[in-house]
Motif scaffolding. Structure first.
Motif, PDB file in Angstrom:
ATOM      1  N   PRO A 219     -82.070   0.272  21.703  1.00  0.00           N
ATOM      2  CA  PRO A 219     -81.906   1.723  21.581  1.00  0.00           C
ATOM      3  C   PRO A 219     -80.957   2.048  20.431  1.00  0.00           C
ATOM      4  CG  PRO A 219     -80.536   0.873  23.359  1.00  0.00           C
ATOM      5  CD  PRO A 219     -81.325  -0.293  22.841  1.00  0.00           C
ATOM      6  N   LYS A 220     -81.272   3.085  19.675  1.00  0.00           N
ATOM      7  CA  LYS A 220     -80.348   3.512  18.614  1.00  0.00           C
ATOM      8  C   LYS A 220     -79.123   4.148  19.268  1.00  0.00           C
ATOM      9  CE  LYS A 220     -83.271   4.344  14.652  1.00  0.00           C
ATOM     10  NZ  LYS A 220     -84.030   5.318  13.864  1.00  0.00           N
ATOM     11  N   PRO A 221     -77.972   4.100  18.589  1.00  0.00           N
ATOM     12  CA  PRO A 221     -76.801   4.764  19.164  1.00  0.00           C
ATOM     13  C   PRO A 221     -77.133   6.220  19.500  1.00  0.00           C
ATOM     14  CG  PRO A 221     -76.195   3.521  17.196  1.00  0.00           C
ATOM     15  CD  PRO A 221     -77.693   3.470  17.285  1.00  0.00           C
ATOM     16  N   GLY A 222     -76.790   6.623  20.692  1.00  0.00           N
ATOM     17  CA  GLY A 222     -77.005   8.021  21.087  1.00  0.00           C
ATOM     18  C   GLY A 222     -78.330   8.281  21.790  1.00  0.00           C
ATOM     19  N   PHE A 223     -79.275   7.320  21.703  1.00  0.00           N
ATOM     20  CA  PHE A 223     -80.586   7.578  22.319  1.00  0.00           C
ATOM     21  C   PHE A 223     -80.486   7.668  23.848  1.00  0.00           C
ATOM     22  CE2 PHE A 223     -84.590   5.675  24.096  1.00  0.00           C
ATOM     23  CZ  PHE A 223     -85.383   6.802  23.928  1.00  0.00           C
ATOM     24  N   LEU A 224     -79.906   6.643  24.456  1.00  0.00           N
ATOM     25  CA  LEU A 224     -79.835   6.637  25.929  1.00  0.00           C
ATOM     26  C   LEU A 224     -78.941   7.783  26.425  1.00  0.00           C
ATOM     27  CD1 LEU A 224     -79.585   2.776  26.558  1.00  0.00           C
ATOM     28  CD2 LEU A 224     -81.609   4.233  26.817  1.00  0.00           C
ATOM     29  N   LYS A 225     -77.865   8.033  25.686  1.00  0.00           N
ATOM     30  CA  LYS A 225     -76.961   9.127  26.056  1.00  0.00           C
ATOM     31  C   LYS A 225     -77.710  10.463  25.976  1.00  0.00           C
ATOM     32  CE  LYS A 225     -72.357  10.771  24.805  1.00  0.00           C
ATOM     33  NZ  LYS A 225     -72.532  11.803  23.770  1.00  0.00           N
ATOM     34  N   GLY A 226     -78.538  10.591  24.959  1.00  0.00           N
ATOM     35  CA  GLY A 226     -79.338  11.815  24.795  1.00  0.00           C
ATOM     36  C   GLY A 226     -80.277  12.018  25.974  1.00  0.00           C
ATOM     37  N   LEU A 227     -80.859  10.921  26.467  1.00  0.00           N
ATOM     38  CA  LEU A 227     -81.753  11.021  27.634  1.00  0.00           C
ATOM     39  C   LEU A 227     -80.965  11.451  28.862  1.00  0.00           C
ATOM     40  CD1 LEU A 227     -84.032   7.856  27.319  1.00  0.00           C
ATOM     41  CD2 LEU A 227     -84.307  10.110  26.284  1.00  0.00           C
ATOM     42  N   ARG A 228     -79.777  10.852  28.997  1.00  0.00           N
ATOM     43  CA  ARG A 228     -78.903  11.192  30.144  1.00  0.00           C
ATOM     44  C   ARG A 228     -78.620  12.700  30.124  1.00  0.00           C
ATOM     45  NH1 ARG A 228     -78.269   9.684  34.861  1.00  0.00           N
ATOM     46  NH2 ARG A 228     -78.890  11.841  34.917  1.00  0.00           N
ATOM     47  N   GLU A 229     -78.281  13.213  28.949  1.00  0.00           N
ATOM     48  CA  GLU A 229     -77.911  14.627  28.848  1.00  0.00           C
ATOM     49  C   GLU A 229     -79.107  15.541  29.128  1.00  0.00           C
ATOM     50  OE1 GLU A 229     -74.282  13.783  25.710  1.00  0.00           O
ATOM     51  OE2 GLU A 229     -76.111  14.764  24.970  1.00  0.00           O
ATOM     52  N   LEU A 230     -80.267  15.153  28.600  1.00  0.00           N
ATOM     53  CA  LEU A 230     -81.451  15.998  28.834  1.00  0.00           C
ATOM     54  C   LEU A 230     -81.857  15.989  30.309  1.00  0.00           C
ATOM     55  CD1 LEU A 230     -83.595  15.241  25.670  1.00  0.00           C
ATOM     56  CD2 LEU A 230     -82.696  17.477  26.363  1.00  0.00           C
ATOM     57  N   ALA A 231     -81.777  14.811  30.922  1.00  0.00           N
ATOM     58  CA  ALA A 231     -82.112  14.725  32.360  1.00  0.00           C
ATOM     59  C   ALA A 231     -81.179  15.654  33.143  1.00  0.00           C
ATOM     60  CB  ALA A 231     -81.994  13.289  32.845  1.00  0.00           C
ATOM     61  N   ASP A 232     -79.898  15.592  32.838  1.00  0.00           N
ATOM     62  CA  ASP A 232     -78.925  16.435  33.553  1.00  0.00           C
ATOM     63  C   ASP A 232     -79.199  17.913  33.300  1.00  0.00           C
ATOM     64  OD1 ASP A 232     -77.706  14.228  34.559  1.00  0.00           O
ATOM     65  OD2 ASP A 232     -76.079  14.188  33.092  1.00  0.00           O
ATOM     66  N   GLN A 233     -79.452  18.221  32.049  1.00  0.00           N
ATOM     67  CA  GLN A 233     -79.666  19.634  31.684  1.00  0.00           C
ATOM     68  C   GLN A 233     -80.845  20.250  32.449  1.00  0.00           C
ATOM     69  OE1 GLN A 233     -80.105  20.113  27.448  1.00  0.00           O
ATOM     70  NE2 GLN A 233     -80.883  22.208  27.645  1.00  0.00           N
ATOM     71  N   TYR A 234     -81.906  19.432  32.638  1.00  0.00           N
ATOM     72  CA  TYR A 234     -83.109  19.992  33.259  1.00  0.00           C
ATOM     73  C   TYR A 234     -83.264  19.593  34.729  1.00  0.00           C
ATOM     74  CZ  TYR A 234     -84.582  21.703  28.730  1.00  0.00           C
ATOM     75  OH  TYR A 234     -84.654  22.396  27.545  1.00  0.00           O
ATOM     76  N   GLY A 235     -82.263  18.920  35.293  1.00  0.00           N
ATOM     77  CA  GLY A 235     -82.339  18.566  36.720  1.00  0.00           C
ATOM     78  C   GLY A 235     -83.376  17.499  37.005  1.00  0.00           C
ATOM     79  N   ALA A 236     -83.681  16.662  36.004  1.00  0.00           N
ATOM     80  CA  ALA A 236     -84.620  15.550  36.224  1.00  0.00           C
ATOM     81  C   ALA A 236     -83.799  14.286  36.479  1.00  0.00           C
ATOM     82  CB  ALA A 236     -85.499  15.358  34.997  1.00  0.00           C
ATOM     83  N   LEU A 237     -84.436  13.263  37.061  1.00  0.00           N
ATOM     84  CA  LEU A 237     -83.737  11.989  37.261  1.00  0.00           C
ATOM     85  C   LEU A 237     -84.014  11.063  36.077  1.00  0.00           C
ATOM     86  CD1 LEU A 237     -84.441  11.308  41.064  1.00  0.00           C
ATOM     87  CD2 LEU A 237     -82.529  12.556  40.004  1.00  0.00           C
ATOM     88  N   LEU A 238     -83.045  10.230  35.773  1.00  0.00           N
ATOM     89  CA  LEU A 238     -83.247   9.216  34.733  1.00  0.00           C
ATOM     90  C   LEU A 238     -83.468   7.871  35.429  1.00  0.00           C
ATOM     91  CD1 LEU A 238     -83.278   8.401  31.739  1.00  0.00           C
ATOM     92  CD2 LEU A 238     -80.780   8.153  31.856  1.00  0.00           C
ATOM     93  N   ILE A 239     -84.667   7.307  35.223  1.00  0.00           N
ATOM     94  CA  ILE A 239     -84.958   5.985  35.808  1.00  0.00           C
ATOM     95  C   ILE A 239     -84.761   4.940  34.722  1.00  0.00           C
ATOM     96  CG2 ILE A 239     -86.674   4.497  36.918  1.00  0.00           C
ATOM     97  CD1 ILE A 239     -88.119   7.051  37.884  1.00  0.00           C
ATOM     98  N   MET A 240     -83.787   4.087  34.917  1.00  0.00           N
ATOM     99  CA  MET A 240     -83.561   2.975  33.991  1.00  0.00           C
ATOM    100  C   MET A 240     -84.402   1.805  34.484  1.00  0.00           C
ATOM    101  SD  MET A 240     -81.443   3.531  31.487  1.00  0.00           S
ATOM    102  CE  MET A 240     -79.942   4.375  30.971  1.00  0.00           C
TER     103      MET A 240
END
Ligand SMILES: Cc1ncc(COP(=O)(O)O)c(C=O)c1O
Ligand SMILES: N[C@H](C=O)CCC(=O)O
Length: 428
Positions: free
Chosen positions: A215-236
């Protein structure tokens, strides 16, 4: 190279199994798969009398090498007590505690029998918990062989040109929204449109089914933030990276946590396993405490539990990570040197104890980049190495793995094979 005995067995197999195999990637070894009679440490021994240094490691699970004595002892001990009860046994509690210590402290686990089952259950859980229907998945990532994730899939699905499988109804495929790995904006775009109906974003934190793509720096963090913002779950989906990038897997390695973790491969010590892990509030939605159905005759199989527990206990010494890392970094560096010595257009992606070479000009930061690479050249490398007693993944869409059994001596032997193989590639 596969010999006469393997050829005879494969001919028989062609009449018994579609394409002669029981998982398609196995048929990518040309002209036919070699048949294994036994395995020990870093080696596979074939029915043709060959000894191969194994960098496939059963596609990931054999992180301690084959037939590790501690695992063997634990399995034998369990076999003496019987091997399938259909009712709980203490080992499942011990293994669950180990997993939760590293992934979801204070959380819960559901054991299933494969990575496929784990992601299928995790997606159903996310849908049940959120009451939403869509999932977001990344093109070229692979999460197993069930309908929801056979859309833009990697691994053998990409190798055989069926990233979106026949037999998956259009209505089902439409519920899987495809984004681009290492491209947060592509996810943002989807979330802006469908975010209130997205149950989960599912990701391989290191794309390991399109070669190896960190993952590029910031990619996984970006997913975490978007999941939180929209109330979705992040499945790793840590079926590959779990217990491979360290005891805490990619989530610890990259410092980004998912809401649900799926595991498989290493955590079963080489026996069939899948794991869904997460916080109690989400996990208790599984039956029988909740209304998201999941079940399995072989769930938490005692032999798997014994092998998994023994494996983690050995991993906790730290030594397997040191050996596997040293092997992979030395081999990846060797390949880089050879590429530059011979002026071959190629690039090597490397993370801890997994790497892959792509015959392409420029970086490989996405499965789309990987798809541009010269697959024929990769296949030639595979063949050249196989003829020199070294088995790497037979497809560009898989990873080259190292293990605790790949000692300096084994690596030296591999380097000699690599030097000869690249020389041959250059001559062609
Ligand atoms: C990231 C990932 N998820 C899920 C799976 C599915 O696991 P299994 O083959 O055990 O069903 C795999 C591998 O096959 C995988 O690499
Ligand atoms: N890439 C797959 C898992 O990681 C390979 C295993 C298989 O499909 O048999």
């Amino acid at each position: 190279m596969p010999g006469e005995e393997s050829r005879k067995l494969y001919e028989e197999a062609l009449n018994l199994f579609p394409g002669g195999v029981n998982s398609p990637i196995r048929a990518a070894v040309k002209p036919y798969p070699f048949y294994v009679s036994r395995a020990e440490g870093p080696y596979l021994y074939t029915v043709d009398g060959e000894r191969l240094i194994d960098y496939v490691l059963a596609y990931g699970p054999m992180f301690l090498g084959h037939r590790h004595p501690r695992v063997l002892e634990a399995v034998k001990e369990q076999l003496e007590r019987g091997w399938a009860y259909g009712t709980p046994a203490e080992l499942e509690i011990k293994l669950a505690k180990k997993i939760l210590k590293y992934y979801h402290q204070g959380g819960m686990v559901r054991f299933v029998n494969s990575g496929t089952e784990a992601t299928m259950a995790a997606i159903r859980l996310a849908r049940g918990y959120t009451g939403r229907k869509y999932i977001v998945k990344f093109n070229g990532c692979y999460h197993g062989a069930h309908d929801a994730v056979l859309v833009g899939a990697g691994s053998a699905a990409a190798e055989y040109g069926v990233p979106s499988s026949l037999g998956v109804p259009e209505e089902v495929a439409k519920l899987t929204l495809i984004a681009r790995f290492n491209d947060v904006e592509s996810v943002e775009k989807i979330m802006k449109k469908h975010g209130d109906q997205v149950a989960a974003i599912i990701v391989e934190p290191v794309a390991g089914n399109a070669g190896v793509i960190p993952p590029k720096p910031g990619f996984l963090k970006g997913l975490r933030e978007l999941a939180d913002q929209y109330g979705a779950l992040l499945i790793m989906d840590e079926v590959i990276t779990g217990f491979r990038l360290g005891l805490g897997g990619a989530q610890e390695y990259y410092g980004v946590r998912g809401d649900i973790t799926t595991l498989g491969k290493i955590v079963g010590g080489g026996f069939p396993i899948g794991v869904v892990a997460g916080p109690r509030e989400i996990m208790e939605n599984f039956t029988p405490s909740g209304k998201v159905f999941n079940a399995g005759t072989f769930n938490a199989h005692p032999v798997t539990m014994a092998a998994g527990l023994a494996t983690i206990e050995v991993l906790e010494t730290g030594e397997p990570y040191r050996v596997a890392r040293e092997a992979a970094s030395k081999l990846a560096k060797t390949v880089e040197d050879l590429i530059s010595r011979y002026g071959i257009k190629a690039t090597v992606n490397y993370v801890e104890n997994m790497f892959q070479v792509f015959f392409v000009d420029g970086e490989v930061a996405s499965p789309e980049d990987a798809a541009r690479s010269n697959r024929e050249m990769y296949n030639e490398l595979h063949q050249e190495l196989l003829s020199r007693g070294v088995f790497i993944a037979p497809s560009q869409m898989e990873a080259i793995f190292t293990s605790a059994a790949h000692t300096a001596e084994v690596v030296e032997e591999t380097i000699t094979a690599l030097e000869d193989a690249f020389k041959r590639l250059r001559e062609q």
